[in-house]
Structure formats: structure tokens, C-alpha cells
Write an enzyme that holds these catalytic residues in place. Structure first.
Site, PDB file in Angstrom:
ATOM      1  CG  ASP A   1      -2.054   0.979   1.090  1.00  0.00           C
ATOM      2  OD1 ASP A   1      -2.360   1.379  -0.050  1.00  0.00           O
ATOM      3  OD2 ASP A   1      -2.629   1.359   2.124  1.00  0.00           O
ATOM      4  N   GLY A   2       0.313   2.316  -0.610  1.00  0.00           N
ATOM      5  CA  GLY A   2       0.942   3.635  -0.542  1.00  0.00           C
ATOM      6  C   GLY A   2       1.475   4.141  -1.876  1.00  0.00           C
TER       7      GLY A   2
ATOM      8  N   GLY B   1      -0.192   5.510  -4.352  1.00  0.00           N
ATOM      9  CA  GLY B   1      -0.823   6.783  -4.707  1.00  0.00           C
ATOM     10  C   GLY B   1      -0.199   7.929  -3.924  1.00  0.00           C
ATOM     11  NE  ARG B   2      -1.553   6.658   1.305  1.00  0.00           N
ATOM     12  CZ  ARG B   2      -1.448   5.766   2.288  1.00  0.00           C
ATOM     13  NH1 ARG B   2      -1.120   6.168   3.495  1.00  0.00           N
ATOM     14  NH2 ARG B   2      -1.647   4.496   2.048  1.00  0.00           N
ATOM     15  CD1 TRP B   3       7.230   6.717  -2.971  1.00  0.00           C
ATOM     16  CD2 TRP B   3       6.601   7.044  -5.102  1.00  0.00           C
ATOM     17  NE1 TRP B   3       8.377   6.830  -3.738  1.00  0.00           N
ATOM     18  CE2 TRP B   3       8.013   7.031  -5.051  1.00  0.00           C
ATOM     19  CE3 TRP B   3       5.980   7.242  -6.337  1.00  0.00           C
ATOM     20  CZ2 TRP B   3       8.816   7.184  -6.174  1.00  0.00           C
ATOM     21  CZ3 TRP B   3       6.773   7.408  -7.476  1.00  0.00           C
ATOM     22  CH2 TRP B   3       8.181   7.380  -7.371  1.00  0.00           C
TER      23      TRP B   3
ATOM     24  NE  ARG C   1      -4.625   7.258  -6.633  1.00  0.00           N
ATOM     25  CZ  ARG C   1      -4.423   6.841  -5.381  1.00  0.00           C
ATOM     26  NH1 ARG C   1      -4.142   7.717  -4.439  1.00  0.00           N
ATOM     27  NH2 ARG C   1      -4.530   5.582  -5.073  1.00  0.00           N
TER      28      ARG C   1
ATOM     29  CG  HIS D   1      -0.582   2.193  -9.265  1.00  0.00           C
ATOM     30  ND1 HIS D   1      -0.767   1.708  -7.993  1.00  0.00           N
ATOM     31  CD2 HIS D   1      -1.570   3.097  -9.486  1.00  0.00           C
ATOM     32  CE1 HIS D   1      -1.851   2.282  -7.466  1.00  0.00           C
ATOM     33  NE2 HIS D   1      -2.344   3.146  -8.353  1.00  0.00           N
TER      34      HIS D   1
ATOM     35  CD1 TRP E   1     -13.057  -4.873  -9.244  1.00  0.00           C
ATOM     36  CD2 TRP E   1     -12.399  -4.025 -11.200  1.00  0.00           C
ATOM     37  NE1 TRP E   1     -12.410  -5.881  -9.938  1.00  0.00           N
ATOM     38  CE2 TRP E   1     -11.998  -5.380 -11.153  1.00  0.00           C
ATOM     39  CE3 TRP E   1     -12.085  -3.290 -12.351  1.00  0.00           C
ATOM     40  CZ2 TRP E   1     -11.307  -6.009 -12.178  1.00  0.00           C
ATOM     41  CZ3 TRP E   1     -11.397  -3.919 -13.383  1.00  0.00           C
ATOM     42  CH2 TRP E   1     -11.015  -5.252 -13.293  1.00  0.00           C
TER      43      TRP E   1
ATOM     44  NE  ARG F   1      -7.643   2.278  -5.528  1.00  0.00           N
ATOM     45  CZ  ARG F   1      -6.472   2.302  -4.935  1.00  0.00           C
ATOM     46  NH1 ARG F   1      -5.399   2.682  -5.608  1.00  0.00           N
ATOM     47  NH2 ARG F   1      -6.351   1.954  -3.680  1.00  0.00           N
TER      48      ARG F   1
ATOM     49  CG  LEU G   1       9.283 -17.255  -3.393  1.00  0.00           C
ATOM     50  CD1 LEU G   1       9.095 -17.253  -1.877  1.00  0.00           C
ATOM     51  CD2 LEU G   1       9.759 -15.879  -3.862  1.00  0.00           C
TER      52      LEU G   1
HETATM   53  C1  IPE Z   1      -5.470  -2.739  -0.337  1.00  0.00           C
HETATM   54  O1  IPE Z   1      -5.114  -1.409  -0.484  1.00  0.00           O
HETATM   55  C2  IPE Z   1      -5.418  -3.408  -1.654  1.00  0.00           C
HETATM   56  C3  IPE Z   1      -4.092  -3.561  -2.250  1.00  0.00           C
HETATM   57  C4  IPE Z   1      -2.964  -3.202  -1.728  1.00  0.00           C
HETATM   58  C5  IPE Z   1      -4.102  -4.193  -3.506  1.00  0.00           C
HETATM   59  P1  IPE Z   1      -6.205  -0.256  -0.608  1.00  0.00           P
HETATM   60  O2  IPE Z   1      -5.456   1.015  -0.593  1.00  0.00           O
HETATM   61  O3  IPE Z   1      -7.093  -0.505  -1.735  1.00  0.00           O
HETATM   62  O4  IPE Z   1      -7.042  -0.460   0.733  1.00  0.00           O
HETATM   63  P2  IPE Z   1      -7.912   0.572   1.552  1.00  0.00           P
HETATM   64  O5  IPE Z   1      -8.880   1.193   0.611  1.00  0.00           O
HETATM   65  O6  IPE Z   1      -6.962   1.589   2.103  1.00  0.00           O
HETATM   66  O7  IPE Z   1      -8.539  -0.253   2.606  1.00  0.00           O
HETATM   67  C1  IPE Z   2      -1.633   0.274  -3.298  1.00  0.00           C
HETATM   68  O1  IPE Z   2      -1.419   1.616  -3.368  1.00  0.00           O
HETATM   69  C2  IPE Z   2      -1.838  -0.324  -4.648  1.00  0.00           C
HETATM   70  C3  IPE Z   2      -3.228  -0.699  -4.907  1.00  0.00           C
HETATM   71  C4  IPE Z   2      -4.229  -0.587  -4.100  1.00  0.00           C
HETATM   72  C5  IPE Z   2      -3.503  -1.232  -6.219  1.00  0.00           C
HETATM   73  P1  IPE Z   2      -2.625   2.652  -3.320  1.00  0.00           P
HETATM   74  O2  IPE Z   2      -2.978   3.000  -4.713  1.00  0.00           O
HETATM   75  O3  IPE Z   2      -3.723   2.166  -2.461  1.00  0.00           O
HETATM   76  O4  IPE Z   2      -1.901   3.881  -2.640  1.00  0.00           O
HETATM   77  P2  IPE Z   2      -2.547   4.866  -1.606  1.00  0.00           P
HETATM   78  O5  IPE Z   2      -3.047   4.064  -0.453  1.00  0.00           O
HETATM   79  O6  IPE Z   2      -3.661   5.565  -2.308  1.00  0.00           O
HETATM   80  O7  IPE Z   2      -1.428   5.763  -1.242  1.00  0.00           O
HETATM   81 MG    MG Z   3      -4.133   2.421  -0.455  1.00  0.00          MG
END
Ligand code: IPE
Ligand code: IPE
Ligand code: MG
Length: 561
Positions: free
Chosen positions: A334-335, A337-339, A347, A351, A383, A385, A443
Site C-alpha cells: 500500500d501507498g 498513490g501517496r508516494w 497516481r 503504481h 474497481w 477507482r 519460492l
Molecule cells: C489494499 O489497499 C489493496 C491492495 C494493496 C491491492 P487499498 O489502498 O485498496 O485499501 P484501503 O482502501 O486503504 O482499505
Molecule cells: C496500493 O497503493 C496499490 C493498490 C491498491 C492497487 P494505493 O494505490 O492504495 O496507494 P494509496 O493508499 O492511495 O497511497
Molecule cells: Mg491504499
């Protein structure tokens, strides 16, 4: 295998697909013959199967063979760009058949079918794809297709009963044999009795039911549908012959009469020739030079995997005692988008940047000797998004699969999630890598795409309900093990360590069944900023946890106690 029905079925295919299909059939038959030779001892037969398989690997590397059957197979694979690595599993399975099998229940029997027959049939499906025929089974019909393969295998086993028994083999699950006490002993003694008759009757009925899958060919190209429907009809005629054989079933293989066969084949020939005459087919391109050059997974020495590249800092993994190593680590990446936001980027860029961290985790896992790594890449909730962001995430995964940076590492790659709504090219790339790497033992990397824990549990409940309805399972006796066996990934181990990056402390519908006792680890960094050292840090943190699974805490006693 020598069944003239297969010859007739191949004749229902378009002309251009017949030679490659014959080549596959001939190879499967040659191997089967080596495994069944009545004149040779078991060890001798096993050695011959092994030698044939090794010779095929050499021939594939050379692009030619002195053995006509192998030559046809090698030529077919190069001409039609078939990836034969999935056949390795089938060949190993033949070897195990020679050495004798103990099939406890239908689940074990089914996985035997999956190893032994499905890879050969899959190759024929690839041929249809290569020729541009929309034979590809709808992904939501995969269950029907697997059941159909089970039906084919059961028909084959019943037909070959006398030959197998002559070699001391009884390739039926204990679970089925136990329904009729004495049936197993009678069969092994080749004695026809009321118990054996009742067992055979039940099994032919079961095979008939498995073979009758009308939904499987719905919407398929009429020529391709004719091939599959005719295969089912021929096998049902075969089952009629098994039923009619009575005691002679234990002496020789029964076959349907010519009239019964003609009744099925005559209309099928008409239907298929009309259907194919209306379909333009793609011919294969030029023959590839050699297989090893383009597909290292088929190299003769399958142990020659590349080691993971070292971390640029020169960091090496910490020492962790084997008994303290988690078996299965799952990561919520996770993160992204914020990165991207932090770097002033859109955004989707986040990815793309996250892909390098995925490679880092695989390298780090290999270096430290982790067995199972599961990554959450796209959830059923994602989905929601923007379409552009979704496309970027899924495209980044597909591109990475096509680029194949993990391909020559000792990594078995697979995916978990629902195929619905995913782009067809992505699903195909995922299935291709799964096939290519299925025999690797280092693995196991499971990437969760369009994965939702509740969806997985719902799907499993539906599979159990179907099994109960079909009489395969007694609903009163369903236990946790039965549930696990009906999951889309039945061999997915329990998660020992669940790690989420990106400064959130929730599990977002990830692996609820498997992670009930996972140790949780949350870190603040955004996913594109982590590397293998963070994985190693997570593992050392895990080692300090005390896992009790509901037991009382062990109070340390005086020294020496
Ligand atoms: C969880 O992250 C799903 C993946 C990392 C693929 P999200 O960013 O979608 O989760 P929420 O919305 O913060 O719970
Ligand atoms: C995780 O990063 C990747 C997926 C959910 C596909 P995010 O896209 O959720 O990033 P944030 O949480 O918005 O920063
Ligand atoms: Mg996220």
C-alpha cells in the site's frame, strides 16, 4: 490411449490442426506404452519413461530428434510456438503411476488427473488459440472443463481396468472402493462379484454425470464445440460398453460397437466440416530456431536457475534459525498513490514505481530462503477507482509478466483472484507464467489480483454446496479441511506474517481465511520506497513474537527446568 475414438476426434478438427494434434497424441501414447509394457519390470518401465522424458528435453534444446514421435512433438512445439514445460508435470506423473499410486479420496484422484491428463488437453486448446479459433473456454466454465477432464480420466480408467489390474494397479480412490466392502479385494483377484458389479455401475454413472457439461460449450465456436461434444458422446458410448461388458470387463478392454460410434460420428463430421469451412484459420508463422534460446524454463538442466541479483548496498540477509522462519509471508503493498503525490506525480506513476519493490521482495525472499510469498496487487474493491488508474495497475502487471524479470529464478508464479472483468491478455499472461513455472520448487509467489477475501469464501461455499448436491460430500460432515480443499487455491498455507506498508492498520479484505493467526506488522513507508531489507527487518521482528494459538503463555521456569 489407443482408442480409435481419438483418431476420429482429431478428424473433426480443421485440417491444419490435425498434424500437431497427432504429434501430441502420439507422444502421450508413446509414454503411456512405456509405462504399461507388460514384459518389463516396474523399475525397468520407470527407467524407460525417465529416459524418454530426458531425451525430449535434449531434443527440444536441439530442435530435432532421431526418434520419430519426439521429432514430431519438437517440430510441433517450434512451429506452433507451444510451451511444453507444463508437460513435464504430466511426465513426472506418469513416472509416479509406474511406481504405484495410493489414491485416498476423490480429491487426491482429481489432482492426479490434473497432473496427468489436463496438461496434454491444454496443449490442444493452445493449438486452437494459435490458429485463431475462439476455443478458449470461458473462464467461469473452467470448473466444468476440469470436471469433464475428470470424466474422461474415469472413463479411461474403467476401460483399462483389466490391463491395469494385470499389472497390480487399481487407479481408483479408496473412498470409492470402500463404499462396497470386498469390491477392492475382488477386483484385485479379478473376481466378478455383486460388489464389483455395483461399484462399476456407480462409477460409470458418475463418469457420465461428469462428462455431461452442457454449459461448457455454450457460446463456443460451433466447430470447437462439436469436437468437445463429440468427445463427450464417444466417452458415454464407451461407458455403455463398460456397463454392458459384465465379467468380461476384468479380462479385456470393452469397446462400443461400430454402429454406436457411427451414430455419434456421422452427424458430427457434417457439423464440423460445415463449421470449419466458414472459419478462416491462422497458419503458424515460421518455425522458431530452438526452444532453449527463447524459453530457459525448458533447458535440459532445470536446476540452472539464476541467483537473485544482490542488493546495490551489498546488504546480505540476516541469519534466522530454520525453526523461526515464517513459512508464508503475505504483503499488502500500500501507498503507491501517496508516494506519487509526495513526488508531485499523477497516481498511476506510483503504481509503475511499485514494480521495482515487487522484484526486491522476490529477491529478498529467495536470498533468505522463504517458501511462500503472497502479494496483494489489486482488490475486488479497487474497481471503485478511476478507469485510467485501474488500467495502469493492470497494465503494469501484464508488462512485467511479459518482460519476465523473474522468469529464470527458482520461483513458481501463480495468481489468486477472480478472472471476471480482468483483461483477457492479463489472464492469459498469468496462466502462461503459471504453466511455465509450475514445477519450480524454490519460492512460491502468489500474486492476488481481483482478489477479495469474502469473494473467495463465498466461492468456496458455493463449491461445497455443489459438491454436496452432487453427492460428493455429506453436508453434515463438512469440516475445516473440506472447506480448505474446495478453496480456489487449496494448497495456500496459513499466513504466518502479514505485513502492510503505507501507514494503514487494516487488512482490507485480504486472506481472511488464511491469516486468522497471522502476526501483523505495519510500517509507515510507501510501497515504492521499500526494498528487501524491509522484508528482512519484518522477518527479524516476527522472530521476536511469541505465537501461542490460544495456549496459555509458557511461564519461564528456573534454569534447567
Ligand atoms: C489494499 O489497499 C489493496 C491492495 C494493496 C491491492 P487499498 O489502498 O485498496 O485499501 P484501503 O482502501 O486503504 O482499505
Ligand atoms: C496500493 O497503493 C496499490 C493498490 C491498491 C492497487 P494505493 O494505490 O492504495 O496507494 P494509496 O493508499 O492511495 O497511497
Ligand atoms: Mg491504499
Amino acid at each position: 490411449m489407443h482408442d480409435p475414438g481419438i483418431y476420429a476426434l482429431i478428424q473433426l478438427m480443421p485440417t491444419v490442426l490435425r498434424p500437431p494434434s497427432w504429434a501430441l497424441w502420439a507422444a502421450a501414447t508413446a509414454l503411456d506404452d512405456l509405462a504399461d509394457q507388460p514384459d518389463a519390470k516396474q523399475t525397468e518401465r520407470a527407467a524407460r519413461v525417465e529416459a524418454w522424458t530426458h531425451a525430449l528435453q535434449r531434443d527440444l534444446a536441439a530442435g530435432a530428434s532421431t526418434d520419430p514421435v519426439r521429432h514430431a512433438l519438437v517440430d510441433t512445439s517450434l512451429r506452433w510456438h507451444l510451451d511444453l514445460s507444463s508437460l513435464q508435470g504430466a511426465m513426472t506423473s506418469t513416472l509416479d503411476d509406474v511406481r504405484g499410486r495410493h489414491l485416498t479420496d476423490w480429491a487426491a484422484w482429481r489432482s492426479w488427473c490434473n497432473e496427468g491428463i489436463a496438461p496434454w488437453v491444454d496443449q490442444v486448446l493452445h493449438l486452437f488459440e494459435r490458429a485463431g479459433v475462439p476455443m478458449t473456454l470461458r473462464l467461469d466454465r473452467q470448473q466444468d472443463y476440469r470436471r469433464f477432464i475428470d470424466g474422461a480420466q474415469l472413463t479411461d480408467t474403467l476401460t483399462d481396468l483389466s490391463a491395469d489390474l494385470a499389472q497390480g494397479l487399481l487407479l481408483l480412490p479408496q473412498e470409492a472402493l470402500q463404499t462396497y466392502p470386498r469390491a477392492e479385494e475382488d477386483l484385485r483377484q479379478r473376481r466378478w462379484s455383486p460388489a464389483t458389479a455395483a461399484l462399476i455401475r456407480e462409477l460409470t454413472a458418475l463418469a457420465r454425470e461428469w462428462l455431461t457439461r452442457p454449459a461448457m460449450t455454450t457460446g463456443m465456436h460451433p466447430g470447437a464445440a462439436t469436437v468437445l461434444d463429440t468427445a463427450a458422446s464417444l466417452m458415454r458410448a464407451q461407458l455403455d460398453a463398460v456397463d454392458a461388458a459384465g465379467p468380461t470387463l476384468l479380462k479385456h478392454a470393452p469397446h462400443p460397437s461400430l454402429i454406436a460410434r457411427a451414430r455419434v460420428l456421422a452427424p458430427a463430421r457434417l457439423r464440423s466440416s460445415l463449421a470449419w469451412s466458414l472459419t478462416p484459420l491462422a497458419l503458424p508463422g515460421p518455425r522458431r530456431p530452438s526452444v532453449t534460446a527463447s524459453d530457459p524454463s525448458l533447458a535440459a538442466d532445470d536446476t540452472a536457475f539464476r541467483p537473485p541479483p544482490a542488493h546495490p548496498s551489498g546488504a546480505v540477509p540476516p541469519q534466522i534459525a530454520a525453526e523461526q522462519m515464517p513459512f508464508h509471508v503475505a504483503i499488502i503493498m500500500d501507498g503507491n498513490g501517496r508516494w506519487a503525490q509526495q513526488h508531485g506525480l499523477p497516481r498511476p506513476q506510483g503504481h509503475r514505481a511499485g514494480t521495482a519493490a515487487v522484484h526486491e521482495m522476490v529477491y529478498g525472499a529467495l536470498e533468505i530462503g522463504l517458501r511462500h510469498l503472497t502479494l496483494y496487487a489489486f482488490s475486488t474493491e479497487n474497481w471503485k477507482r478511476d478507469a485510467e488508474e485501474i488500467t495502469t495497475i493492470l497494465e503494469a502487471i501484464r508488462r512485467d509478466l511479459d518482460a519476465g524479470p523473474l522468469r529464470d529464478l527458482d520461483v513458481r508464479q501463480r495468481w489468486s483472484g477472480h478472472p471476471d472483468k480482468l483483461p483477457q491478455e492479463l489472464v492469459q499472461a498469468l496462466m502462461r507464467e503459471e504453466r511455465r513455472t509450475r514445477t519450480r520448487t524454490g519460492l512460491t509467489l502468489t500474486v492476488c489480483i481481483n482478489y477479495g477475501g469474502r469473494e473467495e469464501i463465498t466461492r468456496t461455499a458455493a463449491a461445497l454446496a455443489q459438491a454436496a448436491q452432487a453427492g460428493d460430500i455429506d453436508p453434515h460432515l463438512i469440516g475445516e479441511d473440506d472447506f480448505t480443499r474446495h478453496m480456489p487455491q487449496p494448497d495456500m498455507p496459513n499466513v504466518d506474517l502479514l505485513w502492510r506498508t503505507g501507514n494503514e492498520q487494516r487488512t482490507s479484505n485480504f486472506l481472511p481465511w488464511h491469516a486468522t493467526y497471522a502476526e501483523l506488522h505495519f510500517t509507515p513507508d510507501y510501497w515504492p520506497d521499500v526494498d528487501r531489507r524491509d522484508l528482512w527487518h519484518a522477518l527479524t521482528t516476527y522472530c521476536r513474537r511469541s505465537r501461542r494459538y490460544g495456549n496459555a503463555a509458557r511461564v519461564p521456569g528456573p534454569p534447567g527446568s
